[in-house]
Enzyme design. Structure first.
Site, mmCIF file in Angstrom:
data_model
loop_
_atom_site.group_PDB
_atom_site.id
_atom_site.type_symbol
_atom_site.label_atom_id
_atom_site.label_comp_id
_atom_site.label_asym_id
_atom_site.label_seq_id
_atom_site.Cartn_x
_atom_site.Cartn_y
_atom_site.Cartn_z
ATOM 1 N N SER A 21 1.005 -1.197 -0.074
ATOM 2 C CA SER A 21 0.128 -0.038 0.021
ATOM 3 C C SER A 21 0.541 1.280 0.071
ATOM 4 O O SER A 21 0.396 2.255 -0.327
ATOM 5 C CB SER A 21 -0.925 -0.060 1.071
ATOM 6 O OG SER A 21 -0.214 0.063 2.275
ATOM 7 N N LYS A 58 0.343 4.485 6.831
ATOM 8 C CA LYS A 58 -0.123 5.620 5.896
ATOM 9 C C LYS A 58 0.309 6.892 6.083
ATOM 10 O O LYS A 58 0.844 7.194 7.378
ATOM 11 C CB LYS A 58 -1.552 5.364 6.249
ATOM 12 C CG LYS A 58 -2.340 4.091 5.893
ATOM 13 C CD LYS A 58 -2.037 3.496 4.387
ATOM 14 C CE LYS A 58 -2.797 2.132 4.351
ATOM 15 N NZ LYS A 58 -1.852 0.953 4.499
#
Length: 105
Positions: A21, A58
């Site tokens: 990701s 993230k």
């Protein structure tokens, strides 16, 4: 001298990343060095613990009503918004800011 070497070692921890990701910035198998801190500045990469079970790496974007977490690879992870209420009830906890990364060749 790296940033990790200038910090108190007790304030740092390392994690091996699984998943794509955050590619191309951070790849599957990379080891990240994280400075323990309860918040990060908007746009920084953080390690977050969501619902006390799933740690995720993230980019965090702050606004007065909550946070948005975004991957560098949107094909793998869809941007997610958490309201202040959700941050407290789930909870969403910032474990620290990613300050360095190591990659095997």
């Amino acid at each position: 001298t790296s940033i990790a070497e200038t910090q108190n070692p007790e304030e740092m921890f390392a994690l091996k990343v699984f998943g794509a990701s955050m590619e191309p910035t951070i790849s599957d198998g990379d080891v990240i060095i994280v400075h323990r801190q309860p918040t990060v500045d908007s746009g920084q990469i953080a390690v977050l613990l969501i619902e006390n079970e799933n740690a995720t790496v993230k980019r965090v974007f702050l606004d007065p009503q909550g946070i948005t977490i975004r991957a560098d690879n949107p094909a793998v992870f869809h941007t997610t918004y958490y309201s202040t209420k959700e941050i407290n009830s789930l909870p969403v906890i910032c474990l620290g800011r990613v300050v360095s990364m190591q990659r095997e060749l």
